[in-house]
Design a protein around this motif. Sequence first.
Motif, short mmCIF file in Angstrom:
data_model
loop_
_atom_site.label_atom_id
_atom_site.label_comp_id
_atom_site.label_asym_id
_atom_site.label_seq_id
_atom_site.Cartn_x
_atom_site.Cartn_y
_atom_site.Cartn_z
N MET A 96 36.26 28.51 29.80
CA MET A 96 37.52 28.71 30.77
C MET A 96 37.86 30.22 30.95
O MET A 96 38.04 30.86 30.03
CB MET A 96 38.50 27.89 30.45
N SER A 97 37.87 30.59 32.21
CA SER A 97 38.36 32.09 32.42
C SER A 97 39.60 32.11 33.10
O SER A 97 39.77 31.08 33.97
CB SER A 97 37.16 32.75 33.17
N THR A 98 40.52 32.90 32.92
CA THR A 98 41.81 33.11 33.54
C THR A 98 41.89 34.75 34.20
O THR A 98 41.28 35.74 33.85
CB THR A 98 42.90 32.87 32.69
N PHE A 99 42.68 34.49 35.16
CA PHE A 99 43.08 35.69 35.85
C PHE A 99 44.47 35.66 36.35
O PHE A 99 44.89 34.68 36.53
CB PHE A 99 42.23 36.20 36.91
N THR A 100 45.15 36.67 36.63
CA THR A 100 46.60 36.81 36.84
C THR A 100 46.72 37.30 38.39
O THR A 100 46.21 38.50 38.65
CB THR A 100 47.40 37.50 35.81
N ASP A 101 47.48 36.91 39.46
CA ASP A 101 47.54 37.34 40.46
C ASP A 101 48.95 38.34 40.49
O ASP A 101 49.57 38.46 39.46
CB ASP A 101 47.79 36.13 41.67
N THR A 102 49.18 38.98 41.59
CA THR A 102 50.28 39.77 41.86
C THR A 102 51.59 39.41 41.63
O THR A 102 52.59 40.14 41.53
CB THR A 102 50.08 40.78 43.17
N ASN A 103 51.70 37.98 41.85
CA ASN A 103 52.94 37.27 41.51
C ASN A 103 53.10 36.93 40.33
O ASN A 103 53.89 35.91 39.82
CB ASN A 103 53.20 36.18 42.70
N ASN A 104 52.22 37.33 39.36
CA ASN A 104 52.28 36.92 37.96
C ASN A 104 51.85 35.45 37.47
O ASN A 104 52.45 34.93 36.58
CB ASN A 104 53.55 37.28 37.15
N ARG A 105 51.31 35.03 38.51
CA ARG A 105 50.81 33.52 38.18
C ARG A 105 49.46 33.62 37.64
O ARG A 105 48.40 34.52 38.15
CB ARG A 105 50.57 32.50 39.62
N THR A 106 49.16 32.80 36.56
CA THR A 106 47.89 32.86 35.94
C THR A 106 47.07 31.71 36.35
O THR A 106 47.52 30.57 36.58
CB THR A 106 48.17 32.69 34.25
N TRP A 107 45.83 31.83 36.70
CA TRP A 107 44.95 30.82 37.34
C TRP A 107 43.75 30.77 36.15
O TRP A 107 43.25 31.79 35.80
CB TRP A 107 44.49 31.42 38.53
N SER A 108 43.21 29.51 36.11
CA SER A 108 41.99 29.33 35.15
C SER A 108 40.86 28.78 36.06
O SER A 108 41.14 27.84 36.93
CB SER A 108 42.55 28.02 34.11
N ILE A 109 39.77 29.15 35.80
CA ILE A 109 38.69 28.56 36.30
C ILE A 109 37.64 28.03 35.51
O ILE A 109 37.10 28.65 34.40
CB ILE A 109 37.95 29.87 36.96
N ASP A 110 37.51 26.65 35.86
CA ASP A 110 37.13 25.75 34.59
C ASP A 110 35.49 25.76 34.98
O ASP A 110 35.20 25.22 36.05
CB ASP A 110 37.64 24.53 34.54
N PRO A 111 34.79 26.04 34.04
CA PRO A 111 33.22 26.07 34.52
C PRO A 111 32.71 24.37 34.32
O PRO A 111 31.96 24.21 33.37
CB PRO A 111 32.50 27.02 33.35
N VAL A 112 32.94 23.55 35.26
CA VAL A 112 32.40 22.29 35.20
C VAL A 112 31.84 21.95 36.64
O VAL A 112 32.06 22.79 37.43
CB VAL A 112 33.49 21.18 34.74
N VAL A 113 30.99 21.13 36.56
CA VAL A 113 30.45 20.51 37.84
C VAL A 113 31.44 20.42 39.15
O VAL A 113 31.34 20.94 40.27
CB VAL A 113 29.69 19.17 37.53
#
Length: 150
Positions: free
Chosen positions: A1-18
């Motif tokens: 799983m990879s994450t990134f943080t937006d300019t509003n300081n929210r962290t988002w996760s991208i789950d590598p699944v189908v």
Amino acid sequence: MSTFTDTNNRTWSIDPVVSTLKRVKRLTNDAVDLYRLDDEELIRKLRTDPYLLVDTLFAAVQPQAEAAGVSDEAFAASLGGDTLERATAALLEAVADFFPSRKAQVLKKSLAKMRQTEDVFLEAAESQVEVFDAEEAARQELDALKNSGG
């Protein structure tokens, strides 16, 4: 799983699944099939079309966005510049992680080479900007206009 943080300081996760890949394909109206990450044309489209890229990122995190009450417009408003670059890296890393280890390894090496190529290009462009002589360029343009009768 990879994450990134937006300019509003929210962290988002991208789950590598189908389900993530399917959702992206469906929500981008088949414009982005992340299963084809080895397709250079797809990578080029994502790197050169920020609208498609942000739509792809939103589709990847849509369940989290819905749970947090973040619309696609609010999500898009929180991405730009370095934030968008980090989100792109997280997306590509997550998709590479989706594949079996040997193919993932090749994809990650390919993505690293792509980043390296971009770095070399940007360094060369920066060097050109640093040595650019605006006064000399203006003189040359004026001389060309004078010589053309303009």
